[in-house]
Motif scaffolding. Structure first.
Motif, PDB file in Angstrom:
ATOM      1  N   GLU A 142       0.972  -1.294   0.078  1.00 45.43           N
ATOM      2  CA  GLU A 142      -0.059   0.196  -0.008  1.00 45.43           C
ATOM      3  C   GLU A 142       0.792   1.119  -0.114  1.00 45.43           C
ATOM      4  OE1 GLU A 142      -3.013   2.608  -0.480  1.00 45.43           O
ATOM      5  OE2 GLU A 142      -3.223   0.315  -0.335  1.00 45.43           O
ATOM      6  N   GLN A 143       1.858   1.132   0.983  1.00 54.66           N
ATOM      7  CA  GLN A 143       2.679   2.331   0.773  1.00 54.66           C
ATOM      8  C   GLN A 143       3.478   2.511  -0.378  1.00 54.66           C
ATOM      9  OE1 GLN A 143       2.596   0.068   3.344  1.00 54.66           O
ATOM     10  NE2 GLN A 143       1.306   1.192   4.605  1.00 54.66           N
ATOM     11  N   ASP A 144       3.981   1.385  -0.981  1.00 54.96           N
ATOM     12  CA  ASP A 144       4.698   1.369  -2.214  1.00 54.96           C
ATOM     13  C   ASP A 144       3.942   2.302  -3.304  1.00 54.96           C
ATOM     14  OD1 ASP A 144       7.091   0.349  -3.772  1.00 54.96           O
ATOM     15  OD2 ASP A 144       5.357  -0.509  -4.820  1.00 54.96           O
ATOM     16  N   THR A 145       2.657   1.634  -3.344  1.00 52.31           N
ATOM     17  CA  THR A 145       1.711   2.193  -4.157  1.00 52.31           C
ATOM     18  C   THR A 145       1.571   3.719  -4.165  1.00 52.31           C
ATOM     19  OG1 THR A 145       0.257   0.272  -4.508  1.00 52.31           O
ATOM     20  CG2 THR A 145      -0.377   2.203  -5.017  1.00 52.31           C
ATOM     21  N   GLN A 146       1.400   4.244  -3.056  1.00 57.93           N
ATOM     22  CA  GLN A 146       1.376   5.470  -2.728  1.00 57.93           C
ATOM     23  C   GLN A 146       2.494   6.752  -3.131  1.00 57.93           C
ATOM     24  OE1 GLN A 146      -1.530   7.279  -1.976  1.00 57.93           O
ATOM     25  NE2 GLN A 146      -2.403   4.920  -2.293  1.00 57.93           N
ATOM     26  N   ASP A 174      -2.052  -7.232  -8.734  1.00 56.72           N
ATOM     27  CA  ASP A 174      -2.427  -8.445  -8.758  1.00 56.72           C
ATOM     28  C   ASP A 174      -1.687  -9.080  -7.111  1.00 56.72           C
ATOM     29  OD1 ASP A 174      -4.166  -8.939 -10.622  1.00 56.72           O
ATOM     30  OD2 ASP A 174      -2.370  -9.166 -12.056  1.00 56.72           O
ATOM     31  N   SER A 175      -2.474  -9.116  -5.826  1.00 55.42           N
ATOM     32  CA  SER A 175      -1.703  -9.135  -5.061  1.00 55.42           C
ATOM     33  C   SER A 175      -2.739 -10.030  -3.956  1.00 55.42           C
ATOM     34  CB  SER A 175      -1.255  -8.016  -4.241  1.00 55.42           C
ATOM     35  OG  SER A 175      -0.778  -8.209  -2.965  1.00 55.42           O
ATOM     36  N   SER A 176      -1.794 -10.908  -3.249  1.00 57.18           N
ATOM     37  CA  SER A 176      -2.524 -11.683  -2.076  1.00 57.18           C
ATOM     38  C   SER A 176      -2.444 -11.041  -0.899  1.00 57.18           C
ATOM     39  CB  SER A 176      -2.032 -13.067  -1.924  1.00 57.18           C
ATOM     40  OG  SER A 176      -0.389 -12.772  -1.578  1.00 57.18           O
ATOM     41  N   GLN A 177      -1.808  -9.974  -0.663  1.00 58.37           N
ATOM     42  CA  GLN A 177      -1.814  -9.013   0.461  1.00 58.37           C
ATOM     43  C   GLN A 177      -2.777  -8.252   0.792  1.00 58.37           C
ATOM     44  OE1 GLN A 177       0.583 -10.066   2.882  1.00 58.37           O
ATOM     45  NE2 GLN A 177       1.168 -11.505   1.224  1.00 58.37           N
ATOM     46  N   ARG A 178      -3.516  -7.599  -0.535  1.00 54.29           N
ATOM     47  CA  ARG A 178      -4.408  -6.623  -0.343  1.00 54.29           C
ATOM     48  C   ARG A 178      -5.357  -6.737  -1.695  1.00 54.29           C
ATOM     49  NH1 ARG A 178      -3.277  -1.318  -3.161  1.00 54.29           N
ATOM     50  NH2 ARG A 178      -1.415  -1.794  -4.812  1.00 54.29           N
ATOM     51  N   ALA A 179      -6.704  -6.444  -1.383  1.00 53.65           N
ATOM     52  CA  ALA A 179      -7.554  -6.324  -2.478  1.00 53.65           C
ATOM     53  C   ALA A 179      -7.605  -5.126  -3.367  1.00 53.65           C
ATOM     54  CB  ALA A 179      -8.885  -6.554  -1.860  1.00 53.65           C
ATOM     55  N   VAL A 180      -7.371  -5.275  -4.793  1.00 52.84           N
ATOM     56  CA  VAL A 180      -7.316  -4.392  -5.819  1.00 52.84           C
ATOM     57  C   VAL A 180      -8.600  -4.442  -6.607  1.00 52.84           C
ATOM     58  CG1 VAL A 180      -6.098  -3.237  -7.533  1.00 52.84           C
ATOM     59  CG2 VAL A 180      -4.853  -4.398  -5.535  1.00 52.84           C
ATOM     60  N   SER A 181      -9.444  -3.518  -6.300  1.00 48.77           N
ATOM     61  CA  SER A 181     -10.756  -3.482  -7.223  1.00 48.77           C
ATOM     62  C   SER A 181     -10.506  -3.398  -8.857  1.00 48.77           C
ATOM     63  CB  SER A 181     -11.784  -2.633  -6.687  1.00 48.77           C
ATOM     64  OG  SER A 181     -11.355  -1.212  -6.903  1.00 48.77           O
ATOM     65  N   LYS A 207      -8.358   2.454 -13.062  1.00 48.96           N
ATOM     66  CA  LYS A 207      -7.588   3.844 -13.053  1.00 48.96           C
ATOM     67  C   LYS A 207      -6.208   3.901 -13.535  1.00 48.96           C
ATOM     68  CE  LYS A 207     -10.838   5.560  -9.553  1.00 48.96           C
ATOM     69  NZ  LYS A 207     -11.226   5.836  -8.001  1.00 48.96           N
ATOM     70  N   ILE A 208      -5.362   2.796 -12.908  1.00 50.49           N
ATOM     71  CA  ILE A 208      -3.935   2.857 -13.163  1.00 50.49           C
ATOM     72  C   ILE A 208      -3.659   2.411 -14.565  1.00 50.49           C
ATOM     73  CG2 ILE A 208      -1.889   1.499 -12.465  1.00 50.49           C
ATOM     74  CD1 ILE A 208      -2.837   3.340 -10.341  1.00 50.49           C
ATOM     75  N   TRP A 209      -4.562   1.429 -15.374  1.00 53.01           N
ATOM     76  CA  TRP A 209      -4.126   1.211 -16.683  1.00 53.01           C
ATOM     77  C   TRP A 209      -4.636   2.402 -17.497  1.00 53.01           C
ATOM     78  CZ3 TRP A 209      -6.684  -4.063 -15.721  1.00 53.01           C
ATOM     79  CH2 TRP A 209      -5.864  -5.003 -15.124  1.00 53.01           C
ATOM     80  N   ILE A 210      -5.630   3.108 -17.201  1.00 49.95           N
ATOM     81  CA  ILE A 210      -6.313   4.122 -18.032  1.00 49.95           C
ATOM     82  C   ILE A 210      -5.212   5.412 -18.058  1.00 49.95           C
ATOM     83  CG2 ILE A 210      -7.715   5.417 -16.740  1.00 49.95           C
ATOM     84  CD1 ILE A 210      -8.292   4.248 -20.055  1.00 49.95           C
ATOM     85  N   ARG A 211      -4.425   5.292 -16.768  1.00 47.52           N
ATOM     86  CA  ARG A 211      -3.447   6.556 -16.711  1.00 47.52           C
ATOM     87  C   ARG A 211      -2.161   6.187 -17.473  1.00 47.52           C
ATOM     88  NH1 ARG A 211      -1.535   9.141 -10.916  1.00 47.52           N
ATOM     89  NH2 ARG A 211      -0.119  10.614 -11.685  1.00 47.52           N
ATOM     90  N   ILE A 212      -1.831   5.123 -17.455  1.00 49.61           N
ATOM     91  CA  ILE A 212      -0.884   4.494 -18.109  1.00 49.61           C
ATOM     92  C   ILE A 212      -1.194   4.888 -19.723  1.00 49.61           C
ATOM     93  CG2 ILE A 212       0.754   2.671 -18.860  1.00 49.61           C
ATOM     94  CD1 ILE A 212       0.129   1.622 -16.323  1.00 49.61           C
ATOM     95  N   THR A 213      -2.321   4.350 -20.048  1.00 50.62           N
ATOM     96  CA  THR A 213      -2.609   4.725 -21.401  1.00 50.62           C
ATOM     97  C   THR A 213      -2.459   6.030 -21.965  1.00 50.62           C
ATOM     98  OG1 THR A 213      -4.142   2.906 -21.502  1.00 50.62           O
ATOM     99  CG2 THR A 213      -4.579   4.504 -23.185  1.00 50.62           C
ATOM    100  N   ARG A 214      -2.927   7.063 -20.991  1.00 52.20           N
ATOM    101  CA  ARG A 214      -3.123   8.620 -21.407  1.00 52.20           C
ATOM    102  C   ARG A 214      -1.593   8.933 -21.403  1.00 52.20           C
ATOM    103  NH1 ARG A 214      -7.496  11.456 -17.782  1.00 52.20           N
ATOM    104  NH2 ARG A 214      -7.290  12.896 -19.527  1.00 52.20           N
TER     105      ARG A 214
END
Length: 430
Positions: free
Chosen positions: A108-112, A140-147, A153-160
């Motif tokens: 979570e902190q790494d993502t932020q 894709d993580s077993s440690q936290r749920a990613v909706s 949101k991440i993929w569309i931001r990469i696309t843009r």
């Protein structure tokens, strides 16, 4: 304790060393107080090194994972407040490097940290670096749920980001990932950005009809600002003008022309002329060309630009409304090209079902069909069926003319027999 680059200020170094040996219970408050001091008193020259020293310390062995997670989260919040983007980038990259071998414990902190880094790169208009940082986020993580919303949101931001760099190949890769989950995405902004990215990629690949449809859909979204909706409508018209002439384009132009808002955009004039099958003038074409993006001015395989090809095809269709037939030489003059090129375009459009007619190469004539035949063709008749319809019509016209001539000859013969029986007997009876 190792640091990268210039050393941190002596006061910060001493404070960090003291915290390493402090009781575990006092460390969280001590680190938070020190961070506030660093943010308040560091000079521009020492801020980067002080923050790097700080993050190295809170992620060191002397601070346990349980304590370091909230400390790192607070650190990222404070780092976002730094005005200098280069400082945020340098410190953020150092934090990512430290976290890499133990990212499973700090997802979570790494993502932020990476999201903050991506923001900083985008402020510097380094969109490729932003995309690469975002790609490194664990989704894709077993440690936290990613909706699905968060993934999209991440993929569309990469696309843009890739679209900003005109890297349409990578942009399409990540857009396809969004496409696989878009049905489950509930966030309206993400869905709109997906539509916009689809439109931009279709536009860049010169799939102008698809792009026009996507832009038009965006322009009708009430959650979008009115000015942006008009910009999307303008883009939809531009793409429709550039699309290959034919039934599909005609239907799209009709939708755009009938839109009450179309009159508010600069492209309304050329839209109206194309929709009403008017021949486009060079001055009008030149003014429109000035609004095009670089990829929309690309040269096609026959050496003409996308716009030149679109205008030529449109003018050819417009000519088919004005003439039932025309010589290839005359058509070339009308279109501003030589007779061979005019004939080639007409042949291609007839073959593709975008123009109804046929070519008499012996006499150098092109015959265009009337509205009834054209309408039936627009409804989806195959080319062969269209050709058959042309032949059947011509045969019916020929039969009618022959029958009319025969009836006229018979009528005249009867009149001669009645008025001049001697002449008829001497010359007409065999």
């Amino acid at each position: 304790m190792a640091t990268s680059g210039p050393l941190a200020s002596a006061s910060v170094t001493d404070a960090l060393l003291a915290l390493v040996d402090a009781p575990a219970a006092k460390k969280p408050q001590g680190y938070n107080d020190l961070l506030n001091q660093i943010m308040a008193s560091s000079t521009p020259d020492t801020l980067t090194t002080n923050l790097i020293a700080y993050v190295e310390s809170i992620l060191g062995d002397s601070v346990g994972i349980i304590a370091s997670r909230p400390l790192l989260a607070h650190f990222v919040d404070q780092l976002r407040q730094v005005n200098d983007t280069d400082t945020r980038i340098d410190v953020g990259n150092r934090a990512v490097d430290i976290l890499q071998p133990k990212v499973v414990s700090y997802e979570e902190q790494d993502t932020q940290v990476k999201l903050m880094l991506a923001d900083s790169y985008e402020q510097n208009e380094d969109f490729t670096s932003s995309a690469k940082v975002l790609q490194a986020i664990t989704l894709d993580s077993s440690q936290r749920a990613v909706s699905e919303d968060d993934k999209a949101k991440i993929w569309i931001r990469i696309t843009r980001c890739y679209l900003e760099e005109d890297d349409h190949t990578n942009a399409l890769t990540y857009l396809n990932r969004v496409k696989n989950v878009i049905y489950a995405v509930t966030d309206q902004t993400t869905r709109l950005q997906f539509q916009l990215s689809q439109a931009r990629i279709s536009d860049s690949q010169r799939n102008f009809l698809d792009a026009s449809t996507s832009y038009l859909n965006i322009s009708t979204e009430t959650v979008v600002d009115e000015e942006e909706r008009l910009q999307a409508l303008s883009a939809a018209i531009i793409c429709a003008v550039l699309a290959p002439a034919g039934p599909k384009r005609a239907r799209q132009l009709a939708r755009l022309y009938k839109d009450d808002r179309a009159i508010q955009v600069e492209e309304h004039s050329i839209l109206e002329n194309i929709f009403l099958d008017r021949l486009l003038k060079p001055a009008e074409i030149q003014a429109f060309e000035g609004k095009l993006a670089p990829h929309q001015k690309a040269v096609t395989s026959d050496g003409s630009t996308v716009l030149e090809k679109a205008v030529l095809e449109h003018n050819l269709l417009a000519a088919s409304r004005l003439y039932s037939n025309i010589s290839t030489q005359g058509l070339g003059v009308l279109l501003g090209v030589n007779a061979e090129k005019a004939e080639g375009y007409a042949a291609q459009m007839i073959e593709q079902g975008r123009l109804v007619g046929y070519i008499d190469q012996i006499d150098g004539l092109i015959f265009f069909e009337g509205e009834s035949s054209r309408e039936s063709h627009l409804e989806g008749q195959a080319k062969q069926a269209g050709v058959a319809a042309v032949g059947a019509k011509e045969l019916r016209m020929w039969d009618a003319n022959v029958q009319g001539l025969a009836e006229e000859v018979e009528r005249v013969t009867t009149m001669i027999q009645t008025e001049h029986p001697d002449f008829y007997a001497a010359n007409m009876v065999h």
